[in-house]
Write a protein that holds these residues in place. Structure first.
Motif, PDB file in Angstrom:
ATOM      1  N   PRO A  54      50.060  50.541  46.857  1.00  0.00           N
ATOM      2  CA  PRO A  54      49.016  50.125  47.842  1.00  0.00           C
ATOM      3  C   PRO A  54      49.983  50.385  49.240  1.00  0.00           C
ATOM      4  CG  PRO A  54      49.686  47.937  47.110  1.00  0.00           C
ATOM      5  CD  PRO A  54      50.328  48.889  46.045  1.00  0.00           C
ATOM      6  N   SER A  71      40.814  46.548  52.110  1.00  0.00           N
ATOM      7  CA  SER A  71      41.254  47.208  50.659  1.00  0.00           C
ATOM      8  C   SER A  71      42.008  45.883  49.927  1.00  0.00           C
ATOM      9  CB  SER A  71      42.435  48.166  51.186  1.00  0.00           C
ATOM     10  OG  SER A  71      43.383  47.586  51.740  1.00  0.00           O
ATOM     11  N   ASN A  72      42.019  44.980  50.278  1.00  0.00           N
ATOM     12  CA  ASN A  72      42.403  43.809  49.466  1.00  0.00           C
ATOM     13  C   ASN A  72      41.397  43.197  48.934  1.00  0.00           C
ATOM     14  OD1 ASN A  72      45.684  43.232  49.522  1.00  0.00           O
ATOM     15  ND2 ASN A  72      44.875  44.166  51.514  1.00  0.00           N
ATOM     16  N   THR A  73      40.146  43.613  49.220  1.00  0.00           N
ATOM     17  CA  THR A  73      38.951  42.892  48.721  1.00  0.00           C
ATOM     18  C   THR A  73      38.900  43.130  47.189  1.00  0.00           C
ATOM     19  OG1 THR A  73      37.367  44.353  49.246  1.00  0.00           O
ATOM     20  CG2 THR A  73      37.792  42.776  50.708  1.00  0.00           C
ATOM     21  N   SER A 122      39.943  46.939  45.951  1.00  0.00           N
ATOM     22  CA  SER A 122      41.622  46.885  45.748  1.00  0.00           C
ATOM     23  C   SER A 122      41.983  47.649  44.450  1.00  0.00           C
ATOM     24  CB  SER A 122      41.845  45.519  45.475  1.00  0.00           C
ATOM     25  OG  SER A 122      41.200  44.692  44.362  1.00  0.00           O
ATOM     26  N   ARG A 123      40.887  47.734  43.476  1.00  0.00           N
ATOM     27  CA  ARG A 123      41.295  48.587  42.245  1.00  0.00           C
ATOM     28  C   ARG A 123      41.522  49.927  42.415  1.00  0.00           C
ATOM     29  NH1 ARG A 123      37.667  51.107  38.556  1.00  0.00           N
ATOM     30  NH2 ARG A 123      38.482  51.242  36.392  1.00  0.00           N
ATOM     31  N   ASN A 174      44.884  50.685  44.249  1.00  0.00           N
ATOM     32  CA  ASN A 174      45.993  50.398  43.546  1.00  0.00           C
ATOM     33  C   ASN A 174      46.006  51.429  42.460  1.00  0.00           C
ATOM     34  OD1 ASN A 174      47.555  47.979  44.349  1.00  0.00           O
ATOM     35  ND2 ASN A 174      45.557  47.381  44.381  1.00  0.00           N
TER      36      ASN A 174
END
Length: 321
Positions: free
Chosen positions: A249, A267-269, A273-274, A277
């Motif tokens: 990421p 983007s970390n939710t 996030s999937r 990454n």
């Protein structure tokens, strides 16, 4: 053609409705040679007008409920730590700008500014975020337009899954109690496809008669075929190596242009996030038009899907093949 337009980077707008594999698409584009990417700058300004504007729908019960849930989320230690880190990113990475800076006029100016060494600038964004302020699109620079679509049944069931955790990821709303639109008051959920279709028609008539449509199922089923055709259409040299990229990421945080809130916090939710990454396009798990069997089509979804189908079918018939 504007003066020196041939020497300017081509701005390629990628217009979307939610849940069409667009984040993975943007990550793929960010590894293309001589390319810069923007992560939903007009959506970012939309958030400043709505989510971060306490006057927006302040008397609306759905909005009040959402804000109360989100306030609890924002006070959790892990959320506070993430927000602190996101603020630091605006200082650490030159591609990241503080959320509060974003306005439609500021975005327009950024997209009109030349970027030395870049030949292509991809801008992914929500159709509904630009449609009522089309005068905020950049002028005097070369542009192309791409529209991503996906079967409405897949879009809307996936969206409802997002809505269950939108305000409070740690306390999902039970599926039958969640309303795909009411529990996402910031976004015109019922109008996703109507706005997308209207924007496509406007772009074809006034901005780019050769606007390209890509179906998300086609893209993830046959990325090599679809991307070759897309790049040929856009005049971008294609390399098979573009089909795989770094899953780290940090490659996103250090290269995607956008706000610290959208690029880092969002983007970390769990819902994004999937894709952030990912290192390639994963093939679809179900045939086109078949949703995850865990996601029941509730009454409001049935209404939205039926309304969207004719619009989707027209765009699908005109997709890149």
């Amino acid at each position: 053609m504007a003066q020196n337009e041939k020497e300017q980077a081509l701005r390629i707008f990628v217009w979307i409705v939610p849940r069409v594999n667009s984040t993975a698409f943007l990550k793929c584009m960010s590894c293309v040679d001589d390319t810069a990417v923007w992560m939903e700058p007009y959506m970012t300004t939309h958030l400043n007008k709505t989510l971060f504007n306490p006057e927006y729908k302040k008397d609306d019960q759905n909005a009040q409920r959402y804000r109360a849930s989100m306030e609890k989320t924002m006070q959790r230690p892990e959320t506070l730590a993430m927000m602190k880190e996101s603020l630091a990113m605006a200082d650490e990475f030159s591609n990241i700008t503080d959320q509060a800076t974003f306005t439609d006029s500021w975005v327009k100016k950024q997209l009109e500014t030349e970027d030395p060494g870049k030949k292509f600038i991809f801008i992914k964004d929500q159709s509904f975020a630009i449609f009522d302020q089309l005068d905020s699109l950049p002028e005097g620079v070369p542009t192309r337009h791409v529209f991503l679509i996906r079967h409405p049944k897949e879009v809307y069931t996936s969206w409802k899954n997002v809505a269950t955790t939108l305000a409070d990821p740690s306390n999902p709303i039970p599926w039958d109690e969640c309303h795909a639109a009411n529990d996402a008051f910031l976004i015109p959920v019922s109008e996703f496809y109507q706005t997308h279709h209207n924007l496509w028609k406007h772009v074809k008539e006034h901005l780019d008669p050769d606007a390209v449509i890509i179906d998300g199922h086609d893209l993830t089923s046959n990325p090599d075929v679809v991307l070759r055709k897309l790049f040929e259409n856009l005049g971008i040299p294609y390399k098979p190596s573009y089909l795989e990229w770094s899953g780290d990421p940090q490659s996103v945080y250090s290269s995607w242009r956008g706000s610290n809130f959208v690029v880092f916090v969002c983007s970390n939710t769990v819902n994004i996030s999937r894709a952030v990454n990912c290192s390639k396009f994963d093939p679809p798990k179900h045939p086109r038009g078949v949703a995850n069997p865990k996601w029941k089509v509730t009454d409001e979804l049935k209404e939205y899907i039926e309304s969207a189908m004719p619009l989707y079918e027209e765009m699908f018939a005109n997709r890149l093949m």
